[in-house]
Write a protein that holds these residues in place. Structure first.
Motif, PDB file in Angstrom:
ATOM      1  N   PHE A 110      -2.663 -56.941 130.950  1.00  0.00           N
ATOM      2  CA  PHE A 110      -3.019 -55.566 130.627  1.00  0.00           C
ATOM      3  C   PHE A 110      -2.918 -55.253 129.136  1.00  0.00           C
ATOM      4  N   GLN A 111      -2.038 -55.941 128.420  1.00  0.00           N
ATOM      5  CA  GLN A 111      -1.864 -55.619 127.003  1.00  0.00           C
ATOM      6  C   GLN A 111      -3.134 -55.872 126.207  1.00  0.00           C
ATOM      7  N   LYS A 112      -3.866 -56.911 126.572  1.00  0.00           N
ATOM      8  CA  LYS A 112      -5.110 -57.208 125.874  1.00  0.00           C
ATOM      9  C   LYS A 112      -6.139 -56.104 126.113  1.00  0.00           C
ATOM     10  N   LYS A 113      -6.263 -55.673 127.371  1.00  0.00           N
ATOM     11  CA  LYS A 113      -7.217 -54.630 127.713  1.00  0.00           C
ATOM     12  C   LYS A 113      -6.870 -53.306 127.036  1.00  0.00           C
ATOM     13  N   ILE A 114      -5.596 -52.973 127.042  1.00  0.00           N
ATOM     14  CA  ILE A 114      -5.159 -51.697 126.468  1.00  0.00           C
ATOM     15  C   ILE A 114      -5.375 -51.679 124.963  1.00  0.00           C
ATOM     16  N   LEU A 115      -5.032 -52.776 124.290  1.00  0.00           N
ATOM     17  CA  LEU A 115      -5.171 -52.842 122.841  1.00  0.00           C
ATOM     18  C   LEU A 115      -6.637 -52.697 122.416  1.00  0.00           C
ATOM     19  N   THR A 116      -7.534 -53.397 123.112  1.00  0.00           N
ATOM     20  CA  THR A 116      -8.955 -53.315 122.780  1.00  0.00           C
ATOM     21  C   THR A 116      -9.478 -51.892 122.914  1.00  0.00           C
ATOM     22  N   ALA A 117      -9.084 -51.222 123.992  1.00  0.00           N
ATOM     23  CA  ALA A 117      -9.554 -49.853 124.219  1.00  0.00           C
ATOM     24  C   ALA A 117      -9.015 -48.897 123.160  1.00  0.00           C
ATOM     25  N   TYR A 118      -7.743 -49.032 122.826  1.00  0.00           N
ATOM     26  CA  TYR A 118      -7.152 -48.112 121.848  1.00  0.00           C
ATOM     27  C   TYR A 118      -7.696 -48.343 120.443  1.00  0.00           C
ATOM     28  N   ARG A 119      -8.043 -49.574 120.116  1.00  0.00           N
ATOM     29  CA  ARG A 119      -8.664 -49.824 118.815  1.00  0.00           C
ATOM     30  C   ARG A 119      -9.965 -49.034 118.694  1.00  0.00           C
ATOM     31  N   LYS A 120     -10.756 -49.034 119.749  1.00  0.00           N
ATOM     32  CA  LYS A 120     -12.016 -48.302 119.724  1.00  0.00           C
ATOM     33  C   LYS A 120     -11.769 -46.796 119.648  1.00  0.00           C
ATOM     34  N   VAL A 121     -10.726 -46.339 120.330  1.00  0.00           N
ATOM     35  CA  VAL A 121     -10.391 -44.912 120.288  1.00  0.00           C
ATOM     36  C   VAL A 121     -10.035 -44.485 118.869  1.00  0.00           C
ATOM     37  N   ARG A 122      -9.182 -45.258 118.194  1.00  0.00           N
ATOM     38  CA  ARG A 122      -8.761 -44.888 116.841  1.00  0.00           C
ATOM     39  C   ARG A 122      -9.940 -44.972 115.865  1.00  0.00           C
ATOM     40  N   LYS A 123     -10.811 -45.938 116.066  1.00  0.00           N
ATOM     41  CA  LYS A 123     -11.967 -46.072 115.179  1.00  0.00           C
ATOM     42  C   LYS A 123     -12.894 -44.868 115.325  1.00  0.00           C
ATOM     43  N   ILE A 124     -13.158 -44.461 116.558  1.00  0.00           N
ATOM     44  CA  ILE A 124     -14.032 -43.309 116.776  1.00  0.00           C
ATOM     45  C   ILE A 124     -13.356 -42.033 116.295  1.00  0.00           C
ATOM     46  N   ASN A 125     -12.025 -41.976 116.387  1.00  0.00           N
ATOM     47  CA  ASN A 125     -11.306 -40.807 115.890  1.00  0.00           C
ATOM     48  C   ASN A 125     -11.577 -40.597 114.404  1.00  0.00           C
ATOM     49  N   SER A 126     -11.693 -41.696 113.643  1.00  0.00           N
ATOM     50  CA  SER A 126     -12.026 -41.591 112.225  1.00  0.00           C
ATOM     51  C   SER A 126     -13.410 -40.985 112.033  1.00  0.00           C
ATOM     52  N   LYS A 127     -14.352 -41.405 112.875  1.00  0.00           N
ATOM     53  CA  LYS A 127     -15.711 -40.865 112.756  1.00  0.00           C
ATOM     54  C   LYS A 127     -15.718 -39.369 113.058  1.00  0.00           C
ATOM     55  N   ILE A 128     -14.912 -38.970 114.029  1.00  0.00           N
ATOM     56  CA  ILE A 128     -14.845 -37.545 114.371  1.00  0.00           C
ATOM     57  C   ILE A 128     -14.272 -36.750 113.203  1.00  0.00           C
ATOM     58  N   THR A 129     -13.208 -37.282 112.594  1.00  0.00           N
ATOM     59  CA  THR A 129     -12.620 -36.611 111.442  1.00  0.00           C
ATOM     60  C   THR A 129     -13.625 -36.518 110.303  1.00  0.00           C
ATOM     61  N   GLY A 130     -14.364 -37.603 110.096  1.00  0.00           N
ATOM     62  CA  GLY A 130     -15.394 -37.596 109.058  1.00  0.00           C
ATOM     63  C   GLY A 130     -16.479 -36.580 109.366  1.00  0.00           C
ATOM     64  N   ALA A 131     -16.875 -36.462 110.640  1.00  0.00           N
ATOM     65  CA  ALA A 131     -17.896 -35.488 111.029  1.00  0.00           C
ATOM     66  C   ALA A 131     -17.403 -34.063 110.812  1.00  0.00           C
ATOM     67  N   PHE A 132     -16.123 -33.816 111.122  1.00  0.00           N
ATOM     68  CA  PHE A 132     -15.537 -32.512 110.850  1.00  0.00           C
ATOM     69  C   PHE A 132     -15.629 -32.185 109.357  1.00  0.00           C
ATOM     70  N   ASN A 133     -15.244 -33.165 108.534  1.00  0.00           N
ATOM     71  CA  ASN A 133     -15.250 -32.951 107.089  1.00  0.00           C
ATOM     72  C   ASN A 133     -16.662 -32.653 106.580  1.00  0.00           C
ATOM     73  N   GLU A 134     -17.643 -33.447 107.028  1.00  0.00           N
ATOM     74  CA  GLU A 134     -19.014 -33.218 106.595  1.00  0.00           C
ATOM     75  C   GLU A 134     -19.529 -31.870 107.083  1.00  0.00           C
ATOM     76  N   GLY A 135     -19.166 -31.502 108.307  1.00  0.00           N
ATOM     77  CA  GLY A 135     -19.625 -30.230 108.843  1.00  0.00           C
ATOM     78  C   GLY A 135     -19.087 -29.042 108.069  1.00  0.00           C
ATOM     79  N   ILE A 136     -17.811 -29.138 107.670  1.00  0.00           N
ATOM     80  CA  ILE A 136     -17.197 -28.045 106.915  1.00  0.00           C
ATOM     81  C   ILE A 136     -17.741 -27.981 105.495  1.00  0.00           C
ATOM     82  N   MET A 137     -17.785 -29.146 104.815  1.00  0.00           N
ATOM     83  CA  MET A 137     -18.246 -29.173 103.430  1.00  0.00           C
ATOM     84  C   MET A 137     -19.734 -28.820 103.318  1.00  0.00           C
TER      85      MET A 137
END
Length: 609
Positions: free
Chosen positions: A190-217
């Motif tokens: 399970f550790q392999k499956k969980i790690l892979t999924a969370y890596r994708k979550v954190r990566k997309i979280n960056s894109k969301i933060t970037g989209a927020f920044n672009e939307g505001i600016m």
């Protein structure tokens, strides 16, 4: 959307990475030691309670004898009080470690951001950096502190329980614990499956933060182009991916814990089956059976906690990878060790060794290209004498801004060298050079705070009188004192409370206060109306007097005042001279002049013709 993509990570569990992360705990060794002691104490007392229950059952309940029960109750109560004190201390200590580690990592990451070259900011969206500095670091602090608490408690608890169980009945203990190897195998899967999924979550979280920044600016641009619906659809697409991978990560985590619960129930069932037979046969006492059942439940509780910690580590590793990728980003423009030893660095300058700067600037066969791009400059040569004002004109993309950015050492030549006062500027400190630079941008940036604080940003030790004097030089004093709070007026975020012209005047005052020897005006008057330009033009002429100045020209009045005008095309000087000389030649500059500036200066144009 920005095309920047983060580095991909593939390791299952990176011990080297966690070793680096845990190096940030070193300053908290004392607290870690006390936390370990407290958590071992918590685990030890937790392990003692079932044994105390065994004694109570075998000695007082089964034998129906209350002699000594009072003293037994006092001892039990003392253990409860000690445990309450332990809980108080471990919460306080863990909280201190959590906030301390997050503070230290965030400070180190911010320091790295101050050191990184312009090229890093060219290719890295602001929102992605913000995600690293906020949510990723917060996750790390929480995982390290509270994960450590649960790990020490869980490990100590398991060891204590195993020891007591083996001491009470080693055969029954081995039967009960027979499910542990299966649990280990399930954890590895399970550790392999969980790690892979969370890596994708954190990566997309960056894109969301970037989209927020672009939307505001870009809110004004969005509304003027009526892009609200399209922006919402794009944002929904990103958040939809976030939801998908978050659910996937949650599913694997939710499957992992039931597996642990099931195996723990199997262990409890084995203890009850074989222990019950032992009681019936008189091999073990009733109190021992109750203790074993309690210990079985207790043993698998820390196993469940360790499984949860392990799952959280998978998520936190994705954050750790991203934070360390920032902290360990290589600084592209660094001073040589010998230069640092003599002149200091950005955070520890040795100003007593800094030489004065006269202002001679020379480009010697300079070539430059941005990363992955075509060459902007090739074998570029230029000599500028101290005190000379040089204007750079040319079409967009001709290389004007690149030249001044190289002078400021925001970038370094990929070939050739740049001399300041006859010495390669790489043999001097970056901070020394920039301390002698004044740079006014086309779009001035003001920081949240008062007008006085923004002007003083050019020289923090400046007195109020010096701030006012600088404002008067650029004719900013009059509009400032007419504001409600004068120099104490809060400008708002990015100077939103002021007009573009007013912000520009403040940025001029800020640059003047620093008293630079080299001055750069990058289209500094292009966003100012004609009336405002006239207000600052006289001040600019005084400001540039005696200083080596480079002007990326837009307005004709600024160009005409230059000692020398360089016409740049495709990274090369194709014409050179003062305003009148270049007009008489009727070459490239003349065509630029008539095309771009004729509407502003029609009388002069007619005279020139």
């Amino acid at each position: 959307m920005n095309k920047f993509e983060e580095q991909e990570y593939h390791k299952r569990f990176d011990f080297d990475l966690w070793k680096k992360i845990f190096s940030y705990i070193k300053p908290y060794k004392k607290y870690l030691l006390w936390l370990a002691v407290v958590m071992v104490g918590v685990a030890g007392i937790d392990a003692i309670f079932p044994f105390m229950n065994k004694i109570a059952i075998d000695k007082y309940v089964v034998k129906d004898d209350i002699n000594g029960l009072y003293s037994f109750g006092v001892k039990y109560g003392i253990l409860v009080i000690i445990q309450a004190i332990n809980v108080f201390f471990f919460i306080a200590i863990a909280g201190k470690i959590e906030t301390g580690v997050a503070y230290d990592v965030r400070k180190r990451a911010f320091k790295r951001l101050q050191e990184l070259s312009f090229s890093y900011y060219d290719k890295t969206p602001v929102g992605w950096m913000m995600a690293r500095m906020t949510s990723d670091i917060r996750r790390l602090g929480e995982t390290i502190a509270w994960g450590l608490v649960d790990f020490v408690w869980g490990f100590s608890m398991m060891v204590a329980i195993m020891g007591i169980m083996l001491a009470l009945n080693w055969k029954l203990a081995l039967i009960t614990l027979s499910v542990v190897p299966i649990l280990v195998v399930a954890s590895l899967y399970f550790q392999k499956k969980i790690l892979t999924a969370y890596r994708k979550v954190r990566k997309i979280n960056s894109k969301i933060t970037g989209a927020f920044n672009e939307g505001i600016m870009g809110a004004k641009t969005t509304k003027t182009l009526v892009r609200e619906k399209e922006n919402l659809e794009e944002f929904k697409g990103i958040t939809g991916k976030m939801r998908h991978h978050s659910i996937r990560a949650a599913i694997f985590s939710s499957l992992f814990l039931p597996v642990v619960l099931t195996l723990s129930s199997v262990g409890t069932a084995l203890a009850l089956w074989y222990g019950g037979e032992g009681v019936v046969k008189g091999i073990i006492t009733y109190g021992t059976l109750v203790a074993f059942l309690n210990y079985t439940v207790q043993f698998f509780e820390p196993v469940r906690q360790l499984a949860r910690i392990f799952a959280e580590l998978q998520s936190a590793q994705a954050s750790a990878e991203r934070v360390l990728s920032l902290i360990e980003t290589q600084v592209e423009i660094e001073d040589a060790p010998g230069v640092i030893a003599r002149y200091g660095d950005t955070f520890n300058p040795r100003k007593e060794n800094w030489p004065s700067l006269k202002g001679d600037v020379s480009f010697v066969n300079v070539s430059f290209s941005y990363q992955g791009g075509e060459k902007v400059l090739k074998d570029f040569n230029l000599d500028v004498k101290a005190g000379e004002t040089v204007a750079l004109v040319g079409e967009t993309g001709s290389g004007k801004s690149t030249i001044v950015n190289l002078i400021c050492r925001f970038y370094e030549p990929t070939g050739g060298k740049i001399l300041i006062d006859g010495v390669d500027y790489r043999k001097k400190s970056q901070l020394w050079l920039r301390s002698n630079l004044g740079y006014v941008l086309q779009t001035p940036h003001l920081f949240s705070g008062t007008i006085k604080e923004n002007i003083r940003y050019g020289r923090l030790e400046a007195s109020d009188e010096e701030v006012i004097k600088a404002a008067k030089i650029v004719n900013a004093h009059d509009f400032i004192i007419n504001l409600k709070d004068g120099y104490d007026t809060v400008v708002g975020e990015s100077g939103s409370g002021l007009s573009t012209g007013e912000k520009q005047l403040i940025s001029f005052a800020r640059a003047i206060l620093a008293n630079p020897r080299i001055f750069v005006l990058d289209e500094a008057t292009s966003s100012i109306d004609t009336e405002m330009e006239q207000i600052i033009q006289k001040a600019v002429d005084k400001l540039l007097e005696g200083r080596t100045s480079f002007i990326i020209a837009h307005r004709l009045s600024t160009v005409r005042s230059a000692d020398r005008i360089l016409v740049i095309k495709d990274g090369k000087i194709i014409e050179e001279g003062n305003h009148n000389q270049l007009l008489k030649r009727k070459g490239y500059y003349y065509r630029l002049y008539t095309n771009q500036f004729i509407e502003e200066e029609k009388p002069e144009c007619c005279q020139a013709n």
